[in-house]
Motif scaffolding. Structure first.
Motif, PDB file in Angstrom:
ATOM      1  N   LEU A 110       0.725  -1.166   0.059  1.00 40.67           N
ATOM      2  CA  LEU A 110      -0.060  -0.054   0.071  1.00 40.67           C
ATOM      3  C   LEU A 110       0.710   1.295   0.018  1.00 40.67           C
ATOM      4  O   LEU A 110       0.272   2.254  -0.125  1.00 40.67           O
ATOM      5  N   HIS A 111       2.290   1.157   0.046  1.00 42.89           N
ATOM      6  CA  HIS A 111       2.839   2.126   0.354  1.00 42.89           C
ATOM      7  C   HIS A 111       4.038   1.927  -1.039  1.00 42.89           C
ATOM      8  O   HIS A 111       3.723   1.686  -2.011  1.00 42.89           O
TER       9      HIS A 111
ATOM     10  N   PHE B  84      12.979   2.998  -4.564  1.00 44.84           N
ATOM     11  CA  PHE B  84      12.170   3.886  -3.977  1.00 44.84           C
ATOM     12  C   PHE B  84      12.903   4.438  -2.553  1.00 44.84           C
ATOM     13  O   PHE B  84      12.893   5.614  -2.342  1.00 44.84           O
TER      14      PHE B  84
ATOM     15  N   TYR C 293     -16.717   4.569 -10.925  1.00 42.73           N
ATOM     16  CA  TYR C 293     -16.220   4.048  -9.377  1.00 42.73           C
ATOM     17  C   TYR C 293     -15.004   4.994  -9.120  1.00 42.73           C
ATOM     18  O   TYR C 293     -14.777   5.296  -7.933  1.00 42.73           O
TER      19      TYR C 293
ATOM     20  N   LYS D 245     -16.318  -5.543  -5.083  1.00 50.95           N
ATOM     21  CA  LYS D 245     -15.675  -5.368  -3.965  1.00 50.95           C
ATOM     22  C   LYS D 245     -15.211  -6.773  -3.129  1.00 50.95           C
ATOM     23  O   LYS D 245     -14.332  -6.842  -2.571  1.00 50.95           O
TER      24      LYS D 245
ATOM     25  N   ARG E 210      -3.811   8.955  -0.337  1.00 50.30           N
ATOM     26  CA  ARG E 210      -4.474   9.547   0.690  1.00 50.30           C
ATOM     27  C   ARG E 210      -4.717  11.063   0.524  1.00 50.30           C
ATOM     28  O   ARG E 210      -5.514  11.696   1.128  1.00 50.30           O
TER      29      ARG E 210
ATOM     30  N   ASN F 177      -0.885   7.077  -9.126  1.00 49.19           N
ATOM     31  CA  ASN F 177      -0.003   7.814  -8.401  1.00 49.19           C
ATOM     32  C   ASN F 177       1.659   7.356  -8.894  1.00 49.19           C
ATOM     33  O   ASN F 177       1.517   6.779  -9.724  1.00 49.19           O
TER      34      ASN F 177
ATOM     35  N   ARG G 199      -7.259  -4.587  -5.899  1.00 41.47           N
ATOM     36  CA  ARG G 199      -7.317  -3.035  -6.199  1.00 41.47           C
ATOM     37  C   ARG G 199      -6.421  -2.908  -7.369  1.00 41.47           C
ATOM     38  O   ARG G 199      -5.539  -3.728  -7.710  1.00 41.47           O
ATOM     39  N   LEU G 200      -6.692  -1.467  -7.870  1.00 40.09           N
ATOM     40  CA  LEU G 200      -5.897  -1.133  -9.276  1.00 40.09           C
ATOM     41  C   LEU G 200      -4.581  -0.512  -8.540  1.00 40.09           C
ATOM     42  O   LEU G 200      -4.636   0.558  -8.018  1.00 40.09           O
TER      43      LEU G 200
ATOM     44  N   GLY H   1      -1.248   1.077  -7.881  1.00 41.53           N
ATOM     45  CA  GLY H   1      -0.597   2.351  -8.644  1.00 41.53           C
ATOM     46  C   GLY H   1      -1.699   3.371  -8.634  1.00 41.53           C
ATOM     47  O   GLY H   1      -1.433   4.537  -9.346  1.00 41.53           O
ATOM     48  N   PHE H   2      -3.054   3.173  -8.034  1.00 39.66           N
ATOM     49  CA  PHE H   2      -3.928   4.228  -8.152  1.00 39.66           C
ATOM     50  C   PHE H   2      -4.253   4.430  -6.795  1.00 39.66           C
ATOM     51  O   PHE H   2      -4.644   3.655  -5.997  1.00 39.66           O
TER      52      PHE H   2
ATOM     53  N   ARG I 270     -14.484   8.265  -6.426  1.00 38.82           N
ATOM     54  CA  ARG I 270     -13.383   8.062  -5.115  1.00 38.82           C
ATOM     55  C   ARG I 270     -12.345   8.841  -5.236  1.00 38.82           C
ATOM     56  O   ARG I 270     -11.400   8.787  -4.520  1.00 38.82           O
TER      57      ARG I 270
HETATM   58  N1  ACO Z   1      -8.070   0.144  -6.512  1.00 36.25           N
HETATM   59  C1  ACO Z   1      -9.516   0.131  -6.342  1.00 36.25           C
HETATM   60  N2  ACO Z   1     -10.316   1.048  -5.316  1.00 36.25           N
HETATM   61  C2  ACO Z   1      -9.559   1.666  -4.469  1.00 36.25           C
HETATM   62  C3  ACO Z   1      -8.098   2.006  -4.607  1.00 36.25           C
HETATM   63  C4  ACO Z   1      -7.601   1.296  -5.861  1.00 36.25           C
HETATM   64  N3  ACO Z   1      -6.130   1.414  -5.938  1.00 36.25           N
HETATM   65  N4  ACO Z   1      -7.716   2.750  -3.767  1.00 36.25           N
HETATM   66  C5  ACO Z   1      -8.719   3.138  -3.062  1.00 36.25           C
HETATM   67  N5  ACO Z   1     -10.239   2.428  -3.329  1.00 36.25           N
HETATM   68  C6  ACO Z   1     -11.388   2.572  -2.912  1.00 36.25           C
HETATM   69  C7  ACO Z   1     -11.548   1.909  -1.538  1.00 36.25           C
HETATM   70  O1  ACO Z   1     -11.995   0.660  -1.869  1.00 36.25           O
HETATM   71  C8  ACO Z   1     -12.374   2.708  -1.050  1.00 36.25           C
HETATM   72  O2  ACO Z   1     -13.737   2.394  -1.830  1.00 36.25           O
HETATM   73  P1  ACO Z   1     -15.053   2.540  -0.788  1.00 36.25           P
HETATM   74  O3  ACO Z   1     -15.242   3.826  -0.157  1.00 36.25           O
HETATM   75  O4  ACO Z   1     -16.173   2.113  -1.501  1.00 36.25           O
HETATM   76  O5  ACO Z   1     -14.864   1.562   0.405  1.00 36.25           O
HETATM   77  C9  ACO Z   1     -12.283   4.394  -1.180  1.00 36.25           C
HETATM   78  O6  ACO Z   1     -11.485   3.909  -2.551  1.00 36.25           O
HETATM   79  C10 ACO Z   1     -11.174   4.953  -0.229  1.00 36.25           C
HETATM   80  O7  ACO Z   1      -9.965   4.190  -0.271  1.00 36.25           O
HETATM   81  P2  ACO Z   1      -9.289   3.899   1.134  1.00 36.25           P
HETATM   82  O8  ACO Z   1      -8.574   2.629   1.173  1.00 36.25           O
HETATM   83  O9  ACO Z   1     -10.009   4.387   2.317  1.00 36.25           O
HETATM   84  O10 ACO Z   1      -8.118   5.320   0.868  1.00 36.25           O
HETATM   85  P3  ACO Z   1      -7.035   5.409   1.715  1.00 36.25           P
HETATM   86  O11 ACO Z   1      -6.660   7.051   1.527  1.00 36.25           O
HETATM   87  O12 ACO Z   1      -6.757   4.757   3.139  1.00 36.25           O
HETATM   88  O13 ACO Z   1      -5.644   4.505   0.898  1.00 36.25           O
HETATM   89  C11 ACO Z   1      -4.034   4.136  -0.554  1.00 36.25           C
HETATM   90  C12 ACO Z   1      -4.749   5.267  -0.123  1.00 36.25           C
HETATM   91  C13 ACO Z   1      -3.641   2.992   0.421  1.00 36.25           C
HETATM   92  C14 ACO Z   1      -3.062   4.815  -1.502  1.00 36.25           C
HETATM   93  C15 ACO Z   1      -5.021   3.413  -1.727  1.00 36.25           C
HETATM   94  O14 ACO Z   1      -5.750   4.220  -2.557  1.00 36.25           O
HETATM   95  C16 ACO Z   1      -4.495   1.973  -2.336  1.00 36.25           C
HETATM   96  O15 ACO Z   1      -4.608   0.979  -1.492  1.00 36.25           O
HETATM   97  N6  ACO Z   1      -4.071   2.147  -3.626  1.00 36.25           N
HETATM   98  C17 ACO Z   1      -3.407   1.205  -4.295  1.00 36.25           C
HETATM   99  C18 ACO Z   1      -1.793   0.766  -3.610  1.00 36.25           C
HETATM  100  C19 ACO Z   1      -1.168   1.895  -4.244  1.00 36.25           C
HETATM  101  O16 ACO Z   1      -0.879   2.426  -5.327  1.00 36.25           O
HETATM  102  N7  ACO Z   1      -0.286   2.403  -2.971  1.00 36.25           N
HETATM  103  C20 ACO Z   1       0.768   3.442  -3.351  1.00 36.25           C
HETATM  104  C21 ACO Z   1       0.270   4.728  -2.724  1.00 36.25           C
HETATM  105  S1  ACO Z   1       1.531   6.226  -3.154  1.00 36.25           S
HETATM  106  C22 ACO Z   1       2.899   5.630  -2.204  1.00 36.25           C
HETATM  107  O17 ACO Z   1       2.836   5.423  -1.050  1.00 36.25           O
HETATM  108  C23 ACO Z   1       4.212   6.172  -2.885  1.00 36.25           C
END
Ligand code: ACO
Length: 430
Positions: free
Chosen positions: A264-265, A385, A353, A296, A308, A362, A301-302, A304-305, A357
């Motif tokens: 997730l990071h 990274f 979708y 769900k 926070r 990213n 998850r997608l 790279g999308f 949201r």
């Molecule tokens: N694909 C599909 N759905 C997603 C995604 C995704 N990548 N990211 C968020 N959502 C949805 C969640 O399911 C949630 O839906 P809901 O409201 O219906 O329950 C909503 O969007 C909000 O998501 P949260 O998890 O609450 O958002 P949060 O801010 O906690 O998480 C995060 C942010 C961890 C980056 C998240 O978007 C994610 O998991 N992304 C994919 C992993 C990723 O690319 N991480 C790198 C981040 S950049 C970095 O750290 C360098």
């Protein structure tokens, strides 16, 4: 600018001061809340919590702004180098020629690992993930400097340790790759610049130097710049948390590497590439995969999308996407995964979708495609990274250490477990 916020708790009114940052961000200072009311605030995952003041990096997620020490990320990515940007982050200003030379010399002087660390490398199984090796070796490096116990009282040594860490994280990263692939380790060359040296240690062989192509060196240097800091994210806040106990710089940075590892990071860059490879293997163009993501129950998850903080676009993703096209064109390569990534982005940016949201690509969405074109193995992506983020972690460590008001970080919790109960001997338990 300061003001006041009014909190009414159980009918009693409490005035709380507000603080305003240099870019107009407003925070309510609740540091006196518990002493005055007995209550705490609850903010799981810290989405609304400012944990510190910081002069290092500014982000406006709504507008897609990212600045290091006031400089726009696009400006730095185009005109600066990773070494110069590292100096900027750590010391707060762009270096003059003499400062840059001194900093570069320190990086060169400190690039070799202690000879005994070779044995540490040999202790890892061939299956070890390079992030496990990196975090362990950074921590192990601290054991070679016994008077390092606490850096607070040893400010005069900080520039050396900071340079050593920036320089050695690159050496450790390259060695971990070589060792895990059963290849002999390659010494850094003093004549090479930072990113050139990394590529040399990764890909040269005894008697056969890797051909350094300027466009590849530039692309990788830019990737490091784009990752160099990102204010209070999971890994940087971890570094600050560990530093707040006055643990040394290496221990704090090693904790940052561990926090970065998760998908997730920072681990998302590896996860993105694996996702794209899977979609390719399935003969999908991304359409079926996105359908599954929106369901769900699929728990997918997608990668790279989403972010926070960025709710409009991630400025780093725009720069990396453009760089991706450029590098592949310069290398006369095409990559089916880039086509899948672009298709995924196109569908997602027009799909309710993702729109509702506020999910956008990213930094990790396109960076892996560049690294793959350079020949960096997928399990090294998160290590790349970490190399990039090291100056940001060091700058944050320094800020904690130099803050005379710094206290050990210690959040509270709302306890939801059992209330007091009596111990019962085994024979009496059901
Ligand atoms: N694909 C599909 N759905 C997603 C995604 C995704 N990548 N990211 C968020 N959502 C949805 C969640 O399911 C949630 O839906 P809901 O409201 O219906 O329950 C909503 O969007 C909000 O998501 P949260 O998890 O609450 O958002 P949060 O801010 O906690 O998480 C995060 C942010 C961890 C980056 C998240 O978007 C994610 O998991 N992304 C994919 C992993 C990723 O690319 N991480 C790198 C981040 S950049 C970095 O750290 C360098």
């Amino acid at each position: 600018m300061t003001g006041n916020a009014e909190l009414i708790l159980d009918g009693k009114s409490l005035s709380l001061p507000t603080v305003t940052g240099s870019e107009g961000e407003v925070g309510i200072d609740i540091s006196s809340l518990r002493a005055k009311t007995g209550a705490i605030t609850l903010d799981p995952a810290y989405g609304n919590t400012g944990s510190c003041y910081s002069d290092i990096t500014f982000i406006d997620g709504e507008k897609g702004i990212l600045r290091y020490r006031g400089y726009d990320i696009a400006d730095l990515a185009e005109k600066s180098t990773f070494v110069e940007t590292s100096f900027l982050l750590i010391y707060g200003h762009l270096p003059n020629a003499e400062e840059l030379q001194t900093f570069s010399n320190l990086l060169t002087e400190n690039q070799m690992l202690h000879e005994s660390m070779r044995f540490n490398f040999q202790g890892f199984p061939a299956s070890a993930h390079p992030m496990a090796i990196l975090s362990a070796m950074i921590n192990a490096a601290s054991s070679y400097y016994p008077n390092l116990i606490c850096t607070v009282n040893r400010r005069e040594r900080f520039p050396n340790h900071a340079a050593r860490l920036i320089s050695q994280v690159r050496t450790i990263a390259a060695y971990s790759y070589r060792v895990s692939h059963g290849l002999p380790t390659i010494f850094p060359k003093s004549s090479l610049h930072y990113t050139e040296n990394f590529l040399h240690m990764m890909f040269s062989n005894p008697g056969e130097d890797y051909e350094l192509k300027p466009e590849i060196v530039r692309a990788l240097d830019m990737i490091f710049i784009l990752h160099a800091d990102h204010e209070q994210n999971c890994s940087t806040s971890t570094v600050r948390m560990v530093a707040s106990s006055q643990a040394n710089l290496y221990a704090s940075a090693s904790a940052g590497v561990c926090a970065l590892w998760g998908p997730l990071h920072g681990g998302a860059n590896q996860a993105v590439l694996e996702m794209l490879e899977q979609i390719h293997q399935d003969g999908d163009d991304g359409t079926k995969f996105l359908k599954a993501v929106k369901d769900k129950t699929s728990n997918r998850r997608l990668m790279g999308f989403g972010h926070r903080v960025y709710k409009n676009f991630d400025p780093r993703a725009l720069i990396i996407k453009a760089q991706c096209d450029k590098v592949l064109a310069q290398l006369h390569r095409s990559d089916p995964l880039l086509e899948i990534a672009k298709k995924l982005e196109e569908i997602a940016l027009n799909d309710d979708y993702f729109i509702s949201r506020k999910l956008y690509p990213n930094v990790d969405f396109y960076s892996g495609i560049i690294m793959r074109a350079i020949g960096i193995p997928v399990d090294m992506f998160t290590v790349m990274f970490a190399i990039g983020r090291m100056p940001g972690w060091i700058a944050n460590f320094k800020e904690v250490m130099e803050n005379p008001d710094s206290r050990i970080s210690r959040p509270r919790q709302i306890y939801t477990g059992e209330t007091l109960r009596s111990y019962r001997p085994m024979a009496e338990r059901a």
